[in-house]
Design an enzyme around this catalytic site. Structure first.
Site, PDB file in Angstrom:
ATOM      1  N   HIS A 261       0.825  -1.225   0.000  1.00  0.00           N
ATOM      2  CA  HIS A 261       0.000   0.000   0.000  1.00  0.00           C
ATOM      3  C   HIS A 261       0.857   1.272   0.000  1.00  0.00           C
ATOM      4  O   HIS A 261       0.820   2.014  -0.957  1.00  0.00           O
ATOM      5  CB  HIS A 261      -1.011   0.032   1.159  1.00  0.00           C
ATOM      6  CG  HIS A 261      -1.970  -1.110   1.167  1.00  0.00           C
ATOM      7  ND1 HIS A 261      -2.823  -1.351   0.121  1.00  0.00           N
ATOM      8  CD2 HIS A 261      -2.200  -2.097   2.080  1.00  0.00           C
ATOM      9  CE1 HIS A 261      -3.548  -2.423   0.387  1.00  0.00           C
ATOM     10  NE2 HIS A 261      -3.185  -2.902   1.571  1.00  0.00           N
ATOM     11  N   ASP A 312      -5.102  -7.945  -3.588  1.00  0.00           N
ATOM     12  CA  ASP A 312      -5.331  -7.808  -2.151  1.00  0.00           C
ATOM     13  C   ASP A 312      -6.627  -8.475  -1.703  1.00  0.00           C
ATOM     14  O   ASP A 312      -6.695  -9.675  -1.535  1.00  0.00           O
ATOM     15  CB  ASP A 312      -5.286  -6.308  -1.795  1.00  0.00           C
ATOM     16  CG  ASP A 312      -5.300  -6.048  -0.298  1.00  0.00           C
ATOM     17  OD1 ASP A 312      -5.268  -7.023   0.482  1.00  0.00           O
ATOM     18  OD2 ASP A 312      -5.355  -4.877   0.113  1.00  0.00           O
TER      19      ASP A 312
END
Ligand code: ZN
Length: 437
Positions: A261, A312
């Site tokens: 991220h 993800d």
């Protein structure tokens, strides 16, 4: 030995025409230019190297399309995820992961980084085989035909200085040594690489980080980093430094490490990640879906971080779309086009991701590389008329026709050899939620 031929293929220097790729023992043994020969296996469209899905939580696939009522933040979404995590069994976990991985293969993914933290029974008691959930992932990936880097995750606290609670107890090992002891029993094989992960600075105490880093020496080490502002605020309040600085001071950053991220970074954080040559995996569809924010992809790239992408939580399993979203996020943030050229997006989709998963040879159509080939059609309603060199900006998973992994055809004509992946996903997701009721 099989030779594949493509009218267009993405070689290290860019798009080439009339490419013959010979495969033996799962690897590319020759790449030449020339017309097809009679025995060649002709592939349609443009052949790309296999995609890496650098960050996955397979079981989150059961959350797709089920969390959009009620609004809220990342932290409210996390409660829904915990409700699912509370009830999965080794059997439902296997079925869900197999179907999730088959969907990835349909999208052109040939290697996945599984950030695996659902380790133990519902109250935190280890199963008879303490790695039974990891073994389910091994089986799932093998059945789907996918190469897997198992990033077994240390998840030791429920927050900074907070005990594990509720479903989190399934994630936790007693301490970093217990985590390392359990992970040491997981055996690598031809298609499974054992890596490690620090869940985040929220879930791993400061003094445990060097233990995990030492255990991961020479292997991929991944860590969630600054996805949410609250993580930064808590780190600054407790330790007086940002999560990036904390990880750097603890010796956890470097070329074998990938930060996931990396949304809320200071200029110093960007400089640290770049100068240490740390990998950074962006997950644009998750960052959109959870309202995380926009990671500074262009700045990280310029600073020297090695970028990659992941799906993800699998709100979308389309790695071509993830790759182009890195550029599209830059356009929204900067009001300019072209931070990333198509070739740079191809790099983060392929070789950048495979390197983060511990395979510096992967994601390239060159002699010696794994024989991972993805043929993307150029005659669909989405892709017809586009310049093949700009395919990454227009094509999606529905345009993937053929996927070869380690020399084995897993998808042909847009169908996975396992059969109806939609039906597999439907029944696996229903079974997971039935247990949750
Ligand atoms: Zn994650």
């Amino acid at each position: 030995m099989t030779t594949y031929w493509a009218a267009h293929a993405w070689l290290p220097d860019g798009l080439a025409e009339n490419v013959r790729m010979t495969v033996s023992d799962g690897r590319i043994s020759a790449v030449t230019v020339g017309p097809p020969e009679p025995d060649d296996h002709r592939l349609p469209g443009v052949v790309l190297p296999g995609f890496a899905n650098t960050h996955s939580h397979a079981f989150h696939r059961a959350l797709r399309g089920r969390t959009h009522d009620g609004g809220g933040t990342f932290w409210a979404w996390r409660e829904r995820m915990y409700a699912l995590a509370a009830t999965l069994t080794p059997d439902t976990y296997l079925d869900l992961a197999r179907a999730t991985y088959a969907e990835m293969v349909l999208a052109g993914v040939t290697a996945v980084g599984e950030f695996h933290y659902l380790h133990h029974g519902p109250d935190g008691t280890p199963y008879d085989d303490p790695n039974v959930m990891a073994e389910a992932l091994r089986t799932a990936a093998r059945d789907a035909g996918l190469r897997i880097t198992l990033l077994d995750t240390a998840y030791l606290t429920g927050g900074i200085d907070a005990p594990l609670e509720g479903a989190q107890r399934r994630f936790g090992d007693h301490d970093a040594d217990a985590w390392a002891h359990r992970v040491a029993a997981i055996r690598p094989d031809d298609t499974l690489t054992v890596g490690a992960a620090i869940h985040s600075v929220r879930a791993v105490p400061l003094d445990a980080i060097p233990v995990i880093t030492a255990h991961a020496t020479g292997r991929p080490l991944h860590v969630h980093l600054s996805e949410q502002r609250l993580e930064n605020e808590q780190s600054l309040a407790t330790f007086g430094v940002t999560p990036t600085r904390l990880l750097e001071d603890a010796g956890a950053l470097g070329p074998d490490t990938t930060a996931i991220h990396a949304v809320h970074l200071t200029p110093e954080d960007v400089a640290i990640l770049g100068s240490t040559r740390t990998g950074v995996c962006l997950c644009p569809s998750t960052e959109q879906d959870l309202g995380d924010g926009i990671a500074p992809g262009g700045l990280l790239h310029a600073a020297g971080a090695r970028l990659s992408v992941g799906s993800d939580q699998h709100v979308r399993t389309d790695l071509l779309a993830e790759a182009r979203s890195v550029e599209l996020h830059e356009r929204l943030a900067s009001e300019e086009r072209g931070s990333f050229a198509p070739a740079e997006l191809m790099e983060l989709l392929t070789s950048g991701g495979h390197a983060s998963l511990g395979d510096p040879t992967g994601g390239r159509l060159v002699e010696g590389a794994p024989a991972d080939l993805v043929a993307v059609r150029t005659d669909t309603p989405r892709t017809a008329g586009a310049d093949p060199a700009q395919l990454v900006l227009v094509a999606g998973s529905a345009d993937v026709d053929t996927v070869v992994i380690g020399g084995v055809v897993r998808v042909e004509g847009g169908r996975h050899v396992l059969g109806d992946v939609g039906a597999m996903l439907g029944s696996a997701v229903r079974a997971a939620w039935e247990e949750a009721r």
